[in-house]
Design a protein around this motif. Structure first.
Motif, PDB file in Angstrom:
ATOM      1  N   TRP A 159      42.830  44.233  36.192  1.00 36.73           N
ATOM      2  CA  TRP A 159      42.306  45.512  36.672  1.00 36.73           C
ATOM      3  C   TRP A 159      41.066  45.253  37.514  1.00 36.73           C
ATOM      4  O   TRP A 159      40.190  44.505  37.109  1.00 36.73           O
ATOM      5  CB  TRP A 159      41.973  46.429  35.504  1.00 36.73           C
ATOM      6  CG  TRP A 159      43.216  46.851  34.773  1.00 36.73           C
ATOM      7  CD1 TRP A 159      43.703  46.321  33.620  1.00 36.73           C
ATOM      8  CD2 TRP A 159      44.149  47.846  35.186  1.00 36.73           C
ATOM      9  NE1 TRP A 159      44.887  46.938  33.278  1.00 36.73           N
ATOM     10  CE2 TRP A 159      45.175  47.881  34.218  1.00 36.73           C
ATOM     11  CE3 TRP A 159      44.210  48.716  36.271  1.00 36.73           C
ATOM     12  CZ2 TRP A 159      46.260  48.760  34.307  1.00 36.73           C
ATOM     13  CZ3 TRP A 159      45.285  49.590  36.350  1.00 36.73           C
ATOM     14  CH2 TRP A 159      46.288  49.610  35.386  1.00 36.73           C
ATOM     15  N   PRO A 160      41.000  45.854  38.699  1.00 30.29           N
ATOM     16  CA  PRO A 160      39.820  45.660  39.547  1.00 30.29           C
ATOM     17  C   PRO A 160      38.591  46.315  38.931  1.00 30.29           C
ATOM     18  O   PRO A 160      38.690  47.359  38.292  1.00 30.29           O
ATOM     19  CB  PRO A 160      40.202  46.330  40.867  1.00 30.29           C
ATOM     20  CG  PRO A 160      41.300  47.283  40.524  1.00 30.29           C
ATOM     21  CD  PRO A 160      41.990  46.740  39.303  1.00 30.29           C
ATOM     22  N   ALA A 171      47.429  35.335  42.352  1.00 29.71           N
ATOM     23  CA  ALA A 171      47.438  36.799  42.221  1.00 29.71           C
ATOM     24  C   ALA A 171      48.153  37.458  43.397  1.00 29.71           C
ATOM     25  O   ALA A 171      48.200  36.924  44.504  1.00 29.71           O
ATOM     26  CB  ALA A 171      46.009  37.334  42.142  1.00 29.71           C
ATOM     27  N   ILE A 172      48.701  38.625  43.112  1.00 27.10           N
ATOM     28  CA  ILE A 172      49.269  39.475  44.149  1.00 27.10           C
ATOM     29  C   ILE A 172      48.563  40.827  44.036  1.00 27.10           C
ATOM     30  O   ILE A 172      48.564  41.452  42.970  1.00 27.10           O
ATOM     31  CB  ILE A 172      50.807  39.601  44.041  1.00 27.10           C
ATOM     32  CG1 ILE A 172      51.368  40.500  45.140  1.00 27.10           C
ATOM     33  CG2 ILE A 172      51.247  40.056  42.655  1.00 27.10           C
ATOM     34  CD1 ILE A 172      52.880  40.432  45.290  1.00 27.10           C
ATOM     35  N   ARG A 173      47.891  41.214  45.114  1.00 31.82           N
ATOM     36  CA  ARG A 173      47.110  42.451  45.141  1.00 31.82           C
ATOM     37  C   ARG A 173      47.929  43.535  45.830  1.00 31.82           C
ATOM     38  O   ARG A 173      48.246  43.424  47.010  1.00 31.82           O
ATOM     39  CB  ARG A 173      45.810  42.230  45.895  1.00 31.82           C
ATOM     40  CG  ARG A 173      44.928  41.183  45.254  1.00 31.82           C
ATOM     41  CD  ARG A 173      43.778  40.771  46.129  1.00 31.82           C
ATOM     42  NE  ARG A 173      43.088  41.952  46.658  1.00 31.82           N
ATOM     43  CZ  ARG A 173      41.920  41.909  47.276  1.00 31.82           C
ATOM     44  NH1 ARG A 173      41.304  40.761  47.451  1.00 31.82           N
ATOM     45  NH2 ARG A 173      41.360  43.002  47.724  1.00 31.82           N
ATOM     46  N   ASP A 231      52.387  35.279  39.120  1.00 33.63           N
ATOM     47  CA  ASP A 231      51.087  35.686  39.653  1.00 33.63           C
ATOM     48  C   ASP A 231      50.569  36.906  38.902  1.00 33.63           C
ATOM     49  O   ASP A 231      51.340  37.764  38.474  1.00 33.63           O
ATOM     50  CB  ASP A 231      51.199  36.046  41.142  1.00 33.63           C
ATOM     51  CG  ASP A 231      51.409  34.839  42.031  1.00 33.63           C
ATOM     52  OD1 ASP A 231      51.065  33.721  41.607  1.00 33.63           O
ATOM     53  OD2 ASP A 231      51.931  35.012  43.148  1.00 33.63           O
ATOM     54  N   ALA A 232      49.261  36.999  38.748  1.00 33.83           N
ATOM     55  CA  ALA A 232      48.644  38.189  38.156  1.00 33.83           C
ATOM     56  C   ALA A 232      48.754  39.343  39.148  1.00 33.83           C
ATOM     57  O   ALA A 232      48.660  39.153  40.359  1.00 33.83           O
ATOM     58  CB  ALA A 232      47.185  37.918  37.826  1.00 33.83           C
ATOM     59  N   ILE A 233      48.944  40.539  38.628  1.00 35.01           N
ATOM     60  CA  ILE A 233      49.037  41.738  39.451  1.00 35.01           C
ATOM     61  C   ILE A 233      47.669  42.410  39.472  1.00 35.01           C
ATOM     62  O   ILE A 233      47.079  42.672  38.419  1.00 35.01           O
ATOM     63  CB  ILE A 233      50.096  42.689  38.883  1.00 35.01           C
ATOM     64  CG1 ILE A 233      51.479  42.047  38.991  1.00 35.01           C
ATOM     65  CG2 ILE A 233      50.045  44.051  39.570  1.00 35.01           C
ATOM     66  CD1 ILE A 233      52.550  42.753  38.191  1.00 35.01           C
ATOM     67  N   VAL A 234      47.177  42.674  40.679  1.00 35.77           N
ATOM     68  CA  VAL A 234      45.897  43.372  40.849  1.00 35.77           C
ATOM     69  C   VAL A 234      46.211  44.716  41.506  1.00 35.77           C
ATOM     70  O   VAL A 234      46.550  44.770  42.697  1.00 35.77           O
ATOM     71  CB  VAL A 234      44.912  42.554  41.716  1.00 35.77           C
ATOM     72  CG1 VAL A 234      43.578  43.281  41.833  1.00 35.77           C
ATOM     73  CG2 VAL A 234      44.734  41.142  41.160  1.00 35.77           C
ATOM     74  N   PRO A 235      46.132  45.811  40.746  1.00 31.71           N
ATOM     75  CA  PRO A 235      46.517  47.115  41.277  1.00 31.71           C
ATOM     76  C   PRO A 235      45.370  47.823  42.010  1.00 31.71           C
ATOM     77  O   PRO A 235      44.640  48.622  41.427  1.00 31.71           O
ATOM     78  CB  PRO A 235      46.930  47.880  40.018  1.00 31.71           C
ATOM     79  CG  PRO A 235      46.084  47.293  38.937  1.00 31.71           C
ATOM     80  CD  PRO A 235      45.878  45.845  39.308  1.00 31.71           C
ATOM     81  N   LEU A 236      45.220  47.551  43.290  1.00 31.39           N
ATOM     82  CA  LEU A 236      44.221  48.239  44.106  1.00 31.39           C
ATOM     83  C   LEU A 236      44.749  49.581  44.617  1.00 31.39           C
ATOM     84  O   LEU A 236      43.974  50.488  44.893  1.00 31.39           O
ATOM     85  CB  LEU A 236      43.792  47.353  45.284  1.00 31.39           C
ATOM     86  CG  LEU A 236      43.170  46.007  44.896  1.00 31.39           C
ATOM     87  CD1 LEU A 236      42.893  45.179  46.144  1.00 31.39           C
ATOM     88  CD2 LEU A 236      41.910  46.203  44.084  1.00 31.39           C
ATOM     89  N   CYS A 237      46.057  49.696  44.749  1.00 31.58           N
ATOM     90  CA  CYS A 237      46.700  50.931  45.181  1.00 31.58           C
ATOM     91  C   CYS A 237      46.674  51.937  44.033  1.00 31.58           C
ATOM     92  O   CYS A 237      47.090  51.612  42.918  1.00 31.58           O
ATOM     93  CB  CYS A 237      48.149  50.629  45.578  1.00 31.58           C
ATOM     94  SG  CYS A 237      49.192  52.093  45.746  1.00 31.58           S
TER      95      CYS A 237
END
Length: 105
Positions: free
Chosen positions: A94-95, A35-37, A69-75
């Motif tokens: 999604w977080p 993953a890439i956060r 990598d899965a995208i984790v959108p914390l921004c």
């Protein structure tokens, strides 16, 4: 004519957008296994209003999706961008929002 480029800087853990050779903004990320956060996106005030945040998000997310990598959108900006734009091949994780219960079946 202005030359706009987006590059990934692994040493700084961010994607950078440049207008000609001047750093105009960046999208910070953290790598995790698989993953890439995306944690923060910022455009220098001198470059705001030129559409650079959208260009940065599109190029960074497209590159991240290509890595597998899965995208984790914390921004918040990246999360909003993903709700309004399709990124081909992207797996989005999604977080979970704090204080929310898992959905019941």
């Amino acid at each position: 004519m202005t030359d706009i480029t987006v590059t990934r800087d692994d040493a700084e853990s961010r994607y950078e957008i440049r207008s000609d050779d001047t750093l105009a903004g960046y999208a910070e990320f953290e790598l995790r296994p698989g993953a890439i956060r995306f944690i923060h996106t910022e455009i220098d005030p001198a470059f705001q209003g030129q559409g650079l945040a959208g260009i940065l998000a599109e190029k960074a997310l497209t590159d991240a999706a290509a890595s597998g990598d899965a995208i984790v959108p914390l921004c918040p900006y990246i999360a909003k961008y993903l709700t309004t734009h399709e990124i081909t091949g992207a797996e989005i994780r999604w977080p979970k929002r704090p204080g929310t219960a898992p959905a019941e079946a």
